[in-house]
Design a protein around this motif. Structure first.
Motif, PDB file in Angstrom:
ATOM      1  N   ARG A 272       0.823  -1.204   0.000  1.00  0.00           N
ATOM      2  CA  ARG A 272       0.000   0.000   0.000  1.00  0.00           C
ATOM      3  C   ARG A 272       0.862   1.261   0.000  1.00  0.00           C
ATOM      4  NH1 ARG A 272      -2.767  -1.235   4.026  1.00  0.00           N
ATOM      5  NH2 ARG A 272      -1.647  -0.077   5.653  1.00  0.00           N
ATOM      6  N   ILE A 273       1.945   1.237   0.784  1.00  0.00           N
ATOM      7  CA  ILE A 273       2.836   2.398   0.834  1.00  0.00           C
ATOM      8  C   ILE A 273       3.492   2.631  -0.521  1.00  0.00           C
ATOM      9  CG2 ILE A 273       5.013   3.247   1.805  1.00  0.00           C
ATOM     10  CD1 ILE A 273       4.174   1.879   4.443  1.00  0.00           C
ATOM     11  N   ILE A 274       3.976   1.559  -1.135  1.00  0.00           N
ATOM     12  CA  ILE A 274       4.620   1.682  -2.450  1.00  0.00           C
ATOM     13  C   ILE A 274       3.620   2.191  -3.485  1.00  0.00           C
ATOM     14  CG2 ILE A 274       5.623   0.363  -4.356  1.00  0.00           C
ATOM     15  CD1 ILE A 274       7.020  -1.361  -2.270  1.00  0.00           C
ATOM     16  N   GLN A 275       2.415   1.633  -3.471  1.00  0.00           N
ATOM     17  CA  GLN A 275       1.398   2.025  -4.453  1.00  0.00           C
ATOM     18  C   GLN A 275       1.066   3.504  -4.352  1.00  0.00           C
ATOM     19  OE1 GLN A 275      -2.801   0.853  -3.853  1.00  0.00           O
ATOM     20  NE2 GLN A 275      -2.732  -0.018  -5.908  1.00  0.00           N
TER      21      GLN A 275
ATOM     22  N   ALA B 165      12.668   7.996   5.002  1.00  0.00           N
ATOM     23  CA  ALA B 165      11.708   7.391   5.928  1.00  0.00           C
ATOM     24  C   ALA B 165      10.968   8.454   6.730  1.00  0.00           C
ATOM     25  CB  ALA B 165      12.429   6.431   6.871  1.00  0.00           C
ATOM     26  N   GLY B 166      11.606   9.602   6.942  1.00  0.00           N
ATOM     27  CA  GLY B 166      10.959  10.671   7.690  1.00  0.00           C
ATOM     28  C   GLY B 166       9.997  11.502   6.872  1.00  0.00           C
ATOM     29  N   ASN B 167      10.014  11.329   5.554  1.00  0.00           N
ATOM     30  CA  ASN B 167       9.161  12.145   4.686  1.00  0.00           C
ATOM     31  C   ASN B 167       8.013  11.365   4.067  1.00  0.00           C
ATOM     32  OD1 ASN B 167      10.650  14.406   5.218  1.00  0.00           O
ATOM     33  ND2 ASN B 167      11.931  14.237   3.388  1.00  0.00           N
ATOM     34  N   ILE B 168       7.752  10.170   4.573  1.00  0.00           N
ATOM     35  CA  ILE B 168       6.578   9.395   4.155  1.00  0.00           C
ATOM     36  C   ILE B 168       5.747   9.130   5.399  1.00  0.00           C
ATOM     37  CG2 ILE B 168       5.738   7.247   3.144  1.00  0.00           C
ATOM     38  CD1 ILE B 168       8.250   7.126   1.474  1.00  0.00           C
ATOM     39  N   MET B 169       4.546   9.671   5.414  1.00  0.00           N
ATOM     40  CA  MET B 169       3.683   9.551   6.587  1.00  0.00           C
ATOM     41  C   MET B 169       2.471   8.676   6.257  1.00  0.00           C
ATOM     42  SD  MET B 169       5.417  11.559   8.574  1.00  0.00           S
ATOM     43  CE  MET B 169       4.366  11.948   9.960  1.00  0.00           C
ATOM     44  N   VAL B 170       2.033   7.896   7.230  1.00  0.00           N
ATOM     45  CA  VAL B 170       0.877   7.017   7.051  1.00  0.00           C
ATOM     46  C   VAL B 170      -0.174   7.386   8.087  1.00  0.00           C
ATOM     47  CG1 VAL B 170       0.059   4.644   6.913  1.00  0.00           C
ATOM     48  CG2 VAL B 170       2.416   5.180   6.267  1.00  0.00           C
TER      49      VAL B 170
ATOM     50  N   ILE C  24       5.653  14.045   2.249  1.00  0.00           N
ATOM     51  CA  ILE C  24       5.740  15.403   2.782  1.00  0.00           C
ATOM     52  C   ILE C  24       7.126  15.996   2.543  1.00  0.00           C
ATOM     53  CG2 ILE C  24       4.032  14.845   4.558  1.00  0.00           C
ATOM     54  CD1 ILE C  24       6.406  14.826   6.577  1.00  0.00           C
ATOM     55  N   ASP C  25       7.316  17.241   2.985  1.00  0.00           N
ATOM     56  CA  ASP C  25       8.593  17.949   2.936  1.00  0.00           C
ATOM     57  C   ASP C  25       9.115  18.070   1.505  1.00  0.00           C
ATOM     58  OD1 ASP C  25      10.935  19.224   3.419  1.00  0.00           O
ATOM     59  OD2 ASP C  25      11.749  17.760   4.817  1.00  0.00           O
ATOM     60  N   TRP C  26       8.562  19.022   0.781  1.00  0.00           N
ATOM     61  CA  TRP C  26       8.961  19.264  -0.603  1.00  0.00           C
ATOM     62  C   TRP C  26       9.924  20.453  -0.697  1.00  0.00           C
ATOM     63  CZ3 TRP C  26       6.850  16.439  -4.900  1.00  0.00           C
ATOM     64  CH2 TRP C  26       5.990  15.387  -4.514  1.00  0.00           C
ATOM     65  N   GLY C  27      10.688  20.690   0.395  1.00  0.00           N
ATOM     66  CA  GLY C  27      11.599  21.822   0.425  1.00  0.00           C
ATOM     67  C   GLY C  27      12.767  21.702  -0.538  1.00  0.00           C
ATOM     68  N   TYR C  28      13.106  20.465  -0.928  1.00  0.00           N
ATOM     69  CA  TYR C  28      14.184  20.246  -1.889  1.00  0.00           C
ATOM     70  C   TYR C  28      13.648  19.976  -3.297  1.00  0.00           C
ATOM     71  CZ  TYR C  28      17.902  19.855   1.633  1.00  0.00           C
ATOM     72  OH  TYR C  28      18.819  20.110   2.617  1.00  0.00           O
ATOM     73  N   ALA C  29      12.344  20.119  -3.480  1.00  0.00           N
ATOM     74  CA  ALA C  29      11.729  19.783  -4.768  1.00  0.00           C
ATOM     75  C   ALA C  29      12.302  20.638  -5.893  1.00  0.00           C
ATOM     76  CB  ALA C  29      10.220  19.968  -4.685  1.00  0.00           C
TER      77      ALA C  29
ATOM     78  N   GLU D 228      14.075   5.029  -6.631  1.00  0.00           N
ATOM     79  CA  GLU D 228      15.151   4.268  -5.993  1.00  0.00           C
ATOM     80  C   GLU D 228      15.256   4.627  -4.517  1.00  0.00           C
ATOM     81  OE1 GLU D 228      19.993   3.549  -6.328  1.00  0.00           O
ATOM     82  OE2 GLU D 228      18.924   4.472  -8.006  1.00  0.00           O
ATOM     83  N   SER D 229      15.074   5.901  -4.188  1.00  0.00           N
ATOM     84  CA  SER D 229      15.081   6.314  -2.782  1.00  0.00           C
ATOM     85  C   SER D 229      13.939   5.649  -2.019  1.00  0.00           C
ATOM     86  CB  SER D 229      14.974   7.840  -2.674  1.00  0.00           C
ATOM     87  OG  SER D 229      16.127   8.474  -3.183  1.00  0.00           O
ATOM     88  N   LEU D 230      12.766   5.548  -2.644  1.00  0.00           N
ATOM     89  CA  LEU D 230      11.632   4.859  -2.026  1.00  0.00           C
ATOM     90  C   LEU D 230      11.980   3.397  -1.769  1.00  0.00           C
ATOM     91  CD1 LEU D 230       8.626   4.705  -1.179  1.00  0.00           C
ATOM     92  CD2 LEU D 230       8.064   4.316  -3.590  1.00  0.00           C
TER      93      LEU D 230
END
Length: 302
Positions: A14-17, A39-44, A53-58, A129-131
């Protein structure tokens, strides 16, 4: 759940999807790369909804489709402007942020092999790849301790980590053990193997080592491997746009600098000689391999 449980497999799937759906839509519909998947920028949420979350480096990429002046282009510009207003989005700030941060951004523990190697171009495959490393990291935490770091997360510096990972991922049958995962459900292992093949296998074979020196090597040629783990819309977008969005390409167009270069006065009456411009130092990043889990909250800012 435990590594061999059905509940854990369902959660990972579910997280990957949902994370994939977010990253693909951001790239295809918004022309944006997230560039700091960790891991700190994926919230469930409690209901299972996954948020990136956290798109400061986008990075806001240039969109050549907006160069024209036809009716369709004007309609697209109007739609983007309306969306920007609704989201409180300021394109000038995002563009300036993208220039300031340069390509090498993110958290080393989860950076892709090309980014760890200092690649100056990035593509959607780098975020995916980061995911992939986020999932491996979480599963490893269920089976290893802080003092029992897997070699896939351990190195002295970024380039060393890239080479270590290229070696760890070379053997499909045992790569999970190099990342600290000795036990997991068969379905979960198959999912991770499919992600590995999607990211590091193309028509020429295993390409992880090649990515260290050639980050523009085509990736994600076997999009069909993701079909069991993605929704219909994401699969359609990847199948349609995959070759253009997954692999990074050097753009011939240059984004103009936000700050104009300092002008040296040409006043001949000035007695002071013009100051010699100092070249900027090369950015460096050190990877603290002694305790990779301690990097979970660390952010690299250049």
């Amino acid at each position: 759940g435990k590594p061999e449980s059905v509940e854990l497999y369902d959660s990972v799937k579910r997280i990957i999807q949902q994370a994939l759906s977010c990253l693909v839509q951001a790239r295809v519909k918004g022309n944006i790369l997230q560039r700091d998947i960790s891991a700190g920028n994926i919230m469930v949420a409690n209901d299972g909804t996954v948020k990136v979350i956290d798109w400061g480096y986008a990075k806001l990429l240039e969109d050549s489709s907006l160069d024209g002046d036809d009716e369709a282009t004007r309609d697209r510009k109007a739609l983007l402007e309306t969306t920007a207003i609704r989201w409180g989005y300021n394109s000038a700030i995002v563009t300036q942020s993208g220039i300031a941060h340069r390509p090498l951004t993110g958290t080393p523990l989860y950076m892709s092999i090309p980014v760890l190697s200092g690649a100056t171009v990035r593509g959607l495959a780098d975020d995916i790849e980061s995911l992939f490393y986020v999932i491996l990291y979480v599963l490893a935490r269920l089976q290893t301790t802080k003092d029992d770091a897997a070699c896939g997360f351990e190195a002295n510096d970024n380039k060393s980590l890239a080479m270590v990972r290229a070696g760890c991922l070379s053997d499909k049958k045992s790569f999970l053990r190099f990342f600290g995962i000795s036990n997991c459900r068969t379905e979960l292992k198959e999912l991770l193997c499919d992600l590995r093949d999607f990211l590091f296998i193309n028509s020429e074979g295993y390409i992880a080592a090649r990515l260290i020196i050639e980050p523009e090597t085509p990736r994600g040629t076997a999009v069909k491997l993701l079909k069991p783990y993605t929704d219909v819309e994401t699969m359609e977008l990847l199948s349609d746009k995959g070759k253009d969005i997954l692999t990074p390409k050097k753009s011939a167009r240059q984004i103009p600098s936000i700050r104009p270069p300092r002008q040296i006065s040409s006043d001949s009456s000035s007695t002071s000689p013009p100051r010699k411009r100092r070249e900027p130092a090369e950015p460096t990043e050190e990877y603290e391999g002694d305790d990779p889990f301690a990097l979970d909250a660390k952010r690299i800012k250049l």
